[in-house]
Design a protein around this motif. Structure first.
Motif, PDB file in Angstrom:
ATOM      1  N   PHE A 252      -8.188  13.584   1.449  1.00 14.64           N
ATOM      2  CA  PHE A 252      -9.155  12.847   2.006  1.00 14.64           C
ATOM      3  C   PHE A 252      -8.764  11.244   2.212  1.00 14.64           C
ATOM      4  N   ALA A 253      -8.238  10.766   0.924  1.00 12.95           N
ATOM      5  CA  ALA A 253      -7.770   9.422   0.974  1.00 12.95           C
ATOM      6  C   ALA A 253      -6.683   9.275   1.918  1.00 12.95           C
ATOM      7  N   LEU A 254      -5.827  10.003   1.942  1.00 10.08           N
ATOM      8  CA  LEU A 254      -4.715   9.851   3.180  1.00 10.08           C
ATOM      9  C   LEU A 254      -5.359   9.809   4.458  1.00 10.08           C
ATOM     10  N   LEU A 258      -5.417   7.079   7.542  1.00  9.82           N
ATOM     11  CA  LEU A 258      -4.726   7.302   9.001  1.00  9.82           C
ATOM     12  C   LEU A 258      -5.686   7.176   9.999  1.00  9.82           C
ATOM     13  N   ALA A 259      -6.862   7.676   9.619  1.00 10.26           N
ATOM     14  CA  ALA A 259      -8.284   7.782  10.689  1.00 10.26           C
ATOM     15  C   ALA A 259      -8.544   6.207  10.743  1.00 10.26           C
ATOM     16  N   PHE A 260      -8.472   5.300   9.556  1.00  9.42           N
ATOM     17  CA  PHE A 260      -8.844   4.072   9.868  1.00  9.42           C
ATOM     18  C   PHE A 260      -7.975   3.527  11.042  1.00  9.42           C
ATOM     19  N   LEU A 261      -6.687   3.627  11.116  1.00  6.52           N
ATOM     20  CA  LEU A 261      -5.668   3.117  11.860  1.00  6.52           C
ATOM     21  C   LEU A 261      -5.852   3.506  13.263  1.00  6.52           C
ATOM     22  N   PHE A 262      -6.036   4.814  13.507  1.00 12.36           N
ATOM     23  CA  PHE A 262      -6.295   5.289  14.966  1.00 12.36           C
ATOM     24  C   PHE A 262      -7.846   4.842  15.272  1.00 12.36           C
ATOM     25  N   TYR A 263      -8.687   4.673  14.653  1.00 20.11           N
ATOM     26  CA  TYR A 263     -10.010   4.540  15.023  1.00 20.11           C
ATOM     27  C   TYR A 263     -10.012   2.971  15.392  1.00 20.11           C
ATOM     28  N   PHE A 264      -9.348   2.165  14.742  1.00 16.12           N
ATOM     29  CA  PHE A 264      -9.353   0.727  15.009  1.00 16.12           C
ATOM     30  C   PHE A 264      -8.442   0.477  16.202  1.00 16.12           C
ATOM     31  N   LEU A 456     -16.877   3.353   5.381  1.00 14.91           N
ATOM     32  CA  LEU A 456     -17.548   3.719   4.270  1.00 14.91           C
ATOM     33  C   LEU A 456     -17.035   4.967   3.064  1.00 14.91           C
ATOM     34  N   GLY A 457     -16.213   6.096   3.925  1.00 11.64           N
ATOM     35  CA  GLY A 457     -15.502   6.810   3.135  1.00 11.64           C
ATOM     36  C   GLY A 457     -14.274   6.270   2.303  1.00 11.64           C
ATOM     37  N   MET A 458     -13.609   5.408   2.657  1.00 10.54           N
ATOM     38  CA  MET A 458     -12.838   4.659   1.789  1.00 10.54           C
ATOM     39  C   MET A 458     -13.327   3.875   0.776  1.00 10.54           C
ATOM     40  N   TYR A 459     -14.310   3.233   1.112  1.00  8.34           N
ATOM     41  CA  TYR A 459     -15.343   2.397   0.080  1.00  8.34           C
ATOM     42  C   TYR A 459     -15.740   3.340  -0.971  1.00  8.34           C
ATOM     43  N   ASN A 460     -16.352   4.421  -0.544  1.00 10.99           N
ATOM     44  CA  ASN A 460     -16.898   5.422  -1.528  1.00 10.99           C
ATOM     45  C   ASN A 460     -15.864   5.784  -2.595  1.00 10.99           C
ATOM     46  N   GLN A 461     -14.608   6.110  -1.922  1.00 15.61           N
ATOM     47  CA  GLN A 461     -13.619   6.711  -2.784  1.00 15.61           C
ATOM     48  C   GLN A 461     -13.193   5.599  -3.883  1.00 15.61           C
ATOM     49  N   VAL A 462     -12.885   4.296  -3.583  1.00  8.69           N
ATOM     50  CA  VAL A 462     -12.802   3.286  -4.430  1.00  8.69           C
ATOM     51  C   VAL A 462     -13.684   3.236  -5.540  1.00  8.69           C
ATOM     52  N   VAL A 463     -15.141   2.966  -5.073  1.00 11.11           N
ATOM     53  CA  VAL A 463     -16.042   2.765  -5.977  1.00 11.11           C
ATOM     54  C   VAL A 463     -16.449   4.112  -6.975  1.00 11.11           C
ATOM     55  N   THR A 522      -1.346  16.407  11.701  1.00 13.46           N
ATOM     56  CA  THR A 522      -0.316  17.384  11.171  1.00 13.46           C
ATOM     57  C   THR A 522      -0.261  17.435   9.750  1.00 13.46           C
ATOM     58  N   LEU A 523      -0.544  16.189   9.013  1.00  9.71           N
ATOM     59  CA  LEU A 523      -0.366  15.908   7.770  1.00  9.71           C
ATOM     60  C   LEU A 523      -1.772  16.181   6.906  1.00  9.71           C
ATOM     61  N   THR A 524      -2.870  15.947   7.346  1.00  8.16           N
ATOM     62  CA  THR A 524      -3.894  16.216   6.639  1.00  8.16           C
ATOM     63  C   THR A 524      -4.837  17.264   7.266  1.00  8.16           C
ATOM     64  N   VAL A 525      -5.206  17.262   8.678  1.00  2.00           N
ATOM     65  CA  VAL A 525      -6.151  18.096   9.145  1.00  2.00           C
ATOM     66  C   VAL A 525      -5.945  19.628   8.965  1.00  2.00           C
ATOM     67  N   PRO A 526      -4.665  20.141   9.035  1.00  3.31           N
ATOM     68  CA  PRO A 526      -4.522  21.496   8.849  1.00  3.31           C
ATOM     69  C   PRO A 526      -5.069  21.928   7.205  1.00  3.31           C
ATOM     70  N   ILE A 527      -5.075  20.920   6.299  1.00  3.52           N
ATOM     71  CA  ILE A 527      -5.464  21.197   4.928  1.00  3.52           C
ATOM     72  C   ILE A 527      -6.946  21.396   4.968  1.00  3.52           C
ATOM     73  N   LEU A 528      -7.412  20.222   5.585  1.00  3.24           N
ATOM     74  CA  LEU A 528      -8.757  20.211   5.687  1.00  3.24           C
ATOM     75  C   LEU A 528      -9.746  21.031   6.268  1.00  3.24           C
ATOM     76  N   THR A 529      -9.227  21.607   7.552  1.00  2.00           N
ATOM     77  CA  THR A 529      -9.820  22.290   8.453  1.00  2.00           C
ATOM     78  C   THR A 529      -9.335  23.715   8.559  1.00  2.00           C
TER      79      THR A 529
END
Length: 726
Positions: A252-254, A258-264, A456-463, A522-529
């Motif tokens: 989820f952290a990774l 990566l999602a932060f990069l392509f969303y922005f 917010l997800g990145m923030y939550n993980q740090v906090v 390729t790196l994260t979504v196959p694991i999560l979904t």
């Protein structure tokens, strides 16, 4: 709020004020329960601490962390009406307090009037006797435009809250799934061609239908998702263990970075194409807006907001697709580039991104977990949650197929393969300002708002992992975690660093929207979904606490699970060969090793051992106590009523013979707002051979699990101590 004369005159002001505080507290609790948390990561410990802060405020009579509005009091009037005693002077007093504190017209508050019996002649007479003015004085006849708008919005929200649970599940899943897909899929399929691309979309879409259904069923079968905080991490911990849950946190952290990069990048690219202002400027603007809107450490996401955003996003995609279909060049539809079949080798830079981009476009699987507590309270069988998610995924698959063909038919492969931005910029250049405007609105809704949840997800993980101070002790990180300002600094620091790095990449001209999504997908979504949903449903069908109202056998069949686990593993592993560059190849190899390790750990760790569950539930929502028995995913006794009584009552459950090797005993109370609270109890397990195993249940949210040999048994549960009726 009351004058000295009123107090001296015998008006029960203190009791009215106390009652209003209780009403506001109950309303605040119900408002919180009605909200949907769609952040990429939700911290269980942090959320529990916020719940404790709320309970502390209620207990001490201090200011509520998030006081409800008068619109909230009206929306949830039926939920707090039982707090109001049948005393006319007290009802009149609360009405007086409301009229002093808030501004509302008579027709704005039918629920409040009904809950306080303000239309009753006796309450009106009591009000006039105490305050020497008619009860109608608490209402106003005119409101400012801004206040009228708030009341209109409150009524709209209330109507969405009354949607059938099926449509709530549908719109929540649709909103979570629709996103960057329309911006990236044409880029991925341009190197393949429209017809082969649609075939691939349908195949991978069907796979995602199975995995989304599997995720929904695993959620429905789990008790913590139904009565607890409803977090993906908790589900993984309970069904397949702490080690996989730790892997989930890292993935989820990774994925968040990566999602932060392509969303922005996607947001900046579309806005730059529409305005001519550089991408870097829009990235900075979006990050600043994210920090500003998340300064309260949360988002107030409701059914209404998710439904409206999902509906508008859907309509915008449909409108863009219709315009594109009207301008399709038939020659572009004939293009096809299928490697191997037509004798051409695999083009690594092109085909290395297709799998990841398509999987990312269909990523909406966490919606079932995010909405579980709300929807399973409304409709416990889970049918609406399951079918709503499946219909949403089907809608997205069909929509993306048609939209991708339309965009490819307008542009052909060359403009799409030659851009490092989104598909919307060349499409707007080809079709004119109308598409330009719609693409900007869509990006603001789907990508801009979506970026809030990523941040917010990145923030939550740090906090979540900041150390907590104890008696004033602790280092710098502990001191940061002790204050809101400190948490904001620490929580947003990683996102700020990623944003700064992205600005450098953009300035250097190295940004590539499609490539970033392809790598993440390729790196994260196959694991999560893919991997986690298949492992979860296999475990849930063997040891879940509940049985869904509708079970689709295909979803969790061992053959289905084995095939999909193998396909996902091979699909990720093959990128070691087709990706260019040692860094990407090592990353693909690492992802494949993680997948193989997860599968091996669950198989060797006997995660899939069958389990029987005996549940004693004291449900304060319906004022009844029940016993249920399930085993290996089947019901043997469903909500059998027992006589509620004082502490010391005994519940008896009969467990038949079966294949289970574990027995889980769960004694808990369900509070009025749907939370589970563990009950202290003494448990006796009597087998058919006469052996007696005595256990003590602590008032903990974690039930006990004991070995079982599968023989028939009688379980006696004796509750000890008081039961929480929050």
């Amino acid at each position: 709020m009351f004058s000295r004369e009123e107090l001296l005159g015998g008006m029960p002001a203190r009791r009215a004020s106390t009652l209003l505080f209780a009403i506001e507290g109950e309303t605040a609790r119900q408002v919180a329960a009605s909200r949907i948390n769609r952040a990429g990561y939700v911290g269980e410990r942090t959320t529990a601490e916020r719940e404790q802060d709320f309970l502390k405020a209620i207990a001490t009579g201090s200011k509520l962390p998030k006081p409800p509005s008068v619109g909230d009091l009206e929306r949830f009037a039926s939920g707090w009406a039982n707090l109001v005693p049948a005393a006319d002077d007290l009802r009149a007093g609360v009405g007086r307090l409301l009229g002093t504190k808030y501004r509302f017209r008579r027709d704005d508050v039918p629920g409040i009037r009904r809950a306080l019996a303000l239309d009753s002649p006796t309450v009106a007479a009591s009000f006039e006797r105490h305050y020497h003015q008619p009860l109608e004085s608490i209402f106003v006849t005119k409101l400012p435009v801004r206040t009228r708008a708030r009341w209109t919005l409150s009524r709209i929200v209330a109507r969405f809250d009354r949607l059938p649970p099926f449509w709530i599940a549908f719109f929540l899943a649709l909103t979570e799934t629709l996103g960057e897909g329309i911006l990236s899929l044409p880029l991925a399929l341009a190197g393949l061609g429209p017809i082969p691309g649609v075939i691939l979309l349908l195949v991978l879409g069907a796979v995602n239908l199975i995995t989304m259904g599997a995720m929904a069923e695993a959620v429905i079968r789990n008790g913590s998702m139904r009565y607890g905080a409803a977090y993906f991490g908790r589900l993984v911990t309970e069904l397949i263990g702490r080690a996989p849950a730790s892997v989930l946190g890292v993935v989820f952290a990774l994925d968040g970075v990566l999602a932060f990069l392509f969303y922005f990048l996607g947001f900046g690219s579309v806005l730059a194409g529409a305005t001519g202002i550089p991408v870097g400027f829009w990235i900075a603007v979006l990050f600043g807006l994210n920090v500003f809107m998340l300064r309260n450490e949360s988002l107030d996401d409701t059914i209404a907001s998710a439904t409206i955003i999902g509906t508008l996003s859907l309509l915008l995609i449909v409108a863009i697709t219709v315009i594109a279909l009207a301008n399709v060049d038939p020659a572009n539809l004939a293009y096809a580039n299928v490697p191997v079949l037509n004798g051409q080798p695999i083009d690594g830079p092109i085909f290395g991104l297709i799998f990841g981009i398509i999987l990312m476009a269909f990523f909406g699987h966490t919606s079932a977990a995010n909405a579980a507590k709300l929807l399973l309270t409304i409709e416990p069988s889970g049918r609406s949650l399951l079918w709503g998610n499946l219909l949403a995924m089907t809608t997205v698959i069909l929509l993306y197929c048609v939209a991708s063909v339309a965009i490819l038919g307008v542009l052909g492969p060359v403009p799409l393969l030659g851009t490092n931005g989104t598909a919307m910029t060349p499409l707007a250049e080809a079709l004119g300002p109308a598409v330009n405007v719609m693409s900007v609105i869509y990006v603001v809704l789907a990508i801009g708002i979506g970026s809030l949840y990523v941040t917010l997800g990145m923030y939550n993980q740090v906090v979540e992992f900041l150390p907590r101070r104890s008696n004033g002790a602790g280092g710098l990180l502990a001191r940061l975690g002790a204050t809101r300002r400190g948490r904001l600094i620490a929580g947003f620091a990683p996102a700020a660093l990623v944003c700064l790095a992205l600005e450098v990449v953009v300035l250097a001209g190295l940004d590539d929207f499609a490539a970033t999504i392809g790598v993440a997908g390729t790196l994260t979504v196959p694991i999560l979904t893919g991997i986690f949903p298949m492992l979860l449903i296999l475990a849930a069908r063997r040891k879940g606490e509940y049985v869904p109202g509708r079970v689709i056998g295909l979803l969790g069949h061992p053959v289905t699970v084995a095939i999909l686990l193998t396909l996902y593993t091979l699909a990720v592993g093959i990128h070691v060969l087709i990706w260019d560059g040692p860094v990407l190849r090592v990353a693909a190899l690492g992802a494949a090793i993680v997948i193989i390790g997860l599968i091996a750990w669950t198989v060797r760790g006997r995660v899939f051992r069958t389990r029987a569950v005996v549940e004693l539930r004291v449900d304060h929502r319906f004022r009844r106590s029940t016993v249920s028995v399930t085993g290996a995913g089947h019901e043997f006794a469903l909500d059998q009523s027992i006589q509620p009584g004082p502490p010391g009552e005994v519940a008896v459950a009969t467990l038949p013979a079966g294949p289970w090797r574990e027995l889980r005993i769960w004694a808990h109370a369900v509070t009025t707002d749907g939370w589970s609270v563990g009950l202290p109890a003494k448990v006796e397990i009597v087998t058919d051979g006469g052996q007696i195993d005595t256990r003590a249940l602590a008032p903990s949210p974690d039930p006990i699990v004991v070995p079982s040999d599968g023989r028939p048994a009688t379980i006696r549960i004796q509750i000890e101590g008081a039961r929480d009726e929050r």
